[in-house]
Design an enzyme around this catalytic site. Structure first.
Site, PDB file in Angstrom:
ATOM      1  N   HIS A  26      13.173 -12.395  -5.330  1.00  0.00           N
ATOM      2  CA  HIS A  26      12.200 -11.682  -4.500  1.00  0.00           C
ATOM      3  C   HIS A  26      12.628 -10.227  -4.327  1.00  0.00           C
ATOM      4  O   HIS A  26      11.812  -9.303  -4.486  1.00  0.00           O
ATOM      5  CB  HIS A  26      12.114 -12.386  -3.136  1.00  0.00           C
ATOM      6  CG  HIS A  26      11.146 -11.782  -2.177  1.00  0.00           C
ATOM      7  ND1 HIS A  26       9.977 -12.400  -1.803  1.00  0.00           N
ATOM      8  CD2 HIS A  26      11.166 -10.611  -1.488  1.00  0.00           C
ATOM      9  CE1 HIS A  26       9.323 -11.644  -0.934  1.00  0.00           C
ATOM     10  NE2 HIS A  26      10.036 -10.542  -0.729  1.00  0.00           N
ATOM     11  N   GLU A  27      13.910 -10.011  -4.005  1.00  0.00           N
ATOM     12  CA  GLU A  27      14.401  -8.649  -3.788  1.00  0.00           C
ATOM     13  C   GLU A  27      14.484  -7.867  -5.094  1.00  0.00           C
ATOM     14  O   GLU A  27      14.222  -6.652  -5.114  1.00  0.00           O
ATOM     15  CB  GLU A  27      15.766  -8.673  -3.082  1.00  0.00           C
ATOM     16  CG  GLU A  27      15.778  -9.377  -1.730  1.00  0.00           C
ATOM     17  CD  GLU A  27      14.687  -8.897  -0.789  1.00  0.00           C
ATOM     18  OE1 GLU A  27      14.298  -7.706  -0.849  1.00  0.00           O
ATOM     19  OE2 GLU A  27      14.198  -9.713   0.023  1.00  0.00           O
ATOM     20  N   HIS A  44      11.221  -6.344  -5.709  1.00  0.00           N
ATOM     21  CA  HIS A  44      11.035  -5.110  -4.941  1.00  0.00           C
ATOM     22  C   HIS A  44      11.677  -3.920  -5.649  1.00  0.00           C
ATOM     23  O   HIS A  44      11.109  -2.822  -5.689  1.00  0.00           O
ATOM     24  CB  HIS A  44      11.650  -5.249  -3.542  1.00  0.00           C
ATOM     25  CG  HIS A  44      10.761  -5.929  -2.546  1.00  0.00           C
ATOM     26  ND1 HIS A  44       9.475  -5.510  -2.283  1.00  0.00           N
ATOM     27  CD2 HIS A  44      10.980  -6.986  -1.726  1.00  0.00           C
ATOM     28  CE1 HIS A  44       8.936  -6.292  -1.358  1.00  0.00           C
ATOM     29  NE2 HIS A  44       9.829  -7.194  -1.005  1.00  0.00           N
ATOM     30  N   CYS A  92       6.963 -12.252   3.077  1.00  0.00           N
ATOM     31  CA  CYS A  92       7.606 -10.953   2.893  1.00  0.00           C
ATOM     32  C   CYS A  92       7.292 -10.077   4.098  1.00  0.00           C
ATOM     33  O   CYS A  92       6.147 -10.042   4.556  1.00  0.00           O
ATOM     34  CB  CYS A  92       7.094 -10.291   1.608  1.00  0.00           C
ATOM     35  SG  CYS A  92       7.787  -8.657   1.288  1.00  0.00           S
ATOM     36  N   GLY A 152       0.826  -1.200   0.000  1.00  0.00           N
ATOM     37  CA  GLY A 152       0.000   0.000   0.000  1.00  0.00           C
ATOM     38  C   GLY A 152       0.858   1.247   0.000  1.00  0.00           C
ATOM     39  O   GLY A 152       0.452   2.290  -0.531  1.00  0.00           O
ATOM     40  N   PRO A 160       6.450 -22.083  -0.638  1.00  0.00           N
ATOM     41  CA  PRO A 160       5.864 -20.957   0.099  1.00  0.00           C
ATOM     42  C   PRO A 160       6.877 -19.821   0.236  1.00  0.00           C
ATOM     43  O   PRO A 160       8.068 -20.047   0.421  1.00  0.00           O
ATOM     44  CB  PRO A 160       5.534 -21.560   1.470  1.00  0.00           C
ATOM     45  CG  PRO A 160       5.492 -23.026   1.253  1.00  0.00           C
ATOM     46  CD  PRO A 160       6.477 -23.311   0.166  1.00  0.00           C
TER      47      PRO A 160
END
Length: 234
Positions: A194-195, A198, A152, A51, A149
């Site tokens: 994953h990073e 981001h 974060c 968000g 799985p």
């Protein structure tokens, strides 16, 4: 409050009135902050949550000549501190409100022990020393995808099944601006992807198996009839 302000403005200026106005101004500021609290400036000492607009920005490159600046040293220090406090295996600068291409990775021994030998073998989880990559560039080396799985810190308390490539090659820069490279497979490669997401304004929810998304404490929440407290800092 409006009427009180009008009365104060009509009164003759005296030392008592000056103190009264000062106290009233402080009260107004306090009351206003109850509803619109002032936000701290990044880098945050906590992990911001989904968000937050920063998590959806494509992070910019770090000018290498600025690595020795006090600002960059402070950002790197805070990022490492937050990573330690949250016991994260990976973190990126956007997660502390800084849209710059910086990531940190570490798989300590206690993480390996927590998962146990069977899970570690299946997911290829190995102890990995701390690494920092500034302006990282990733190349996929093993296109085989694994589905495990993933969680974060920016989606506190949730996880889902996420497909990732098994092996990648990463290159970037160290703290001092010296180049560094890394060939990675298994869980460390998953963390890197994953990073990198981001840094490109993406979150694992963008590629997860949607029906696998869960609140990890759902059993505890039911057992305690919803009386579960979740902290968003450490």
């Amino acid at each position: 409050m409006f009427q009180c302000t009008k009365i104060l403005n009509k009164c003759p200026v005296t030392p008592v009135l000056t103190r009264c106005r000062s106290s009233f101004a402080k009260f107004q500021e306090w009351y206003r902050d109850l509803w619109t609290p002032q936000l701290p400036a990044p880098p945050f000492k906590h992990v911001c949550q989904i968000g937050d607009p920063t998590l959806r920005l494509k992070a910019g490159d770090v000018p290498l000549e600025e690595l020795s600046s006090d600002r960059m040293k402070h950002i790197l220090l805070v990022l490492r501190s937050v990573m330690k406090n949250y016991k994260s295996v990976g973190i990126s600068a956007p997660q502390i409100g800084i849209p710059l291409r910086i990531m940190m990775i570490e798989i300590p021994e206690y993480v390996v022990l927590h998962f146990g030998p069977e899970v570690c073998k299946t997911r290829e989880i190995f102890t990995t020393p701390f690494r920092v990559f500034i302006n990282p560039v990733m190349e996929i080396k093993d296109f085989k995808q694994t589905l495990f799985p993933e969680a974060c810190e920016s989606l506190k308390g949730m996880s889902a099944l996420v497909p990732r490539y098994r092996g990648v090659h990463l290159k970037g820069y160290e703290y001092d601006g010296s180049p560094t490279e890394w060939d990675v497979t298994g869980w460390a490669a998953r963390i890197i992807q994953h990073e990198m997401d981001h840094l490109n304004g993406r979150i694992y929810t963008d590629i997860m198996e949607c029906k696998s998304l869960q609140v990890d404490l759902w059993k505890t929440i039911n057992a305690k009839k919803g009386n579960v407290f979740v902290k968003y800092n450490k």
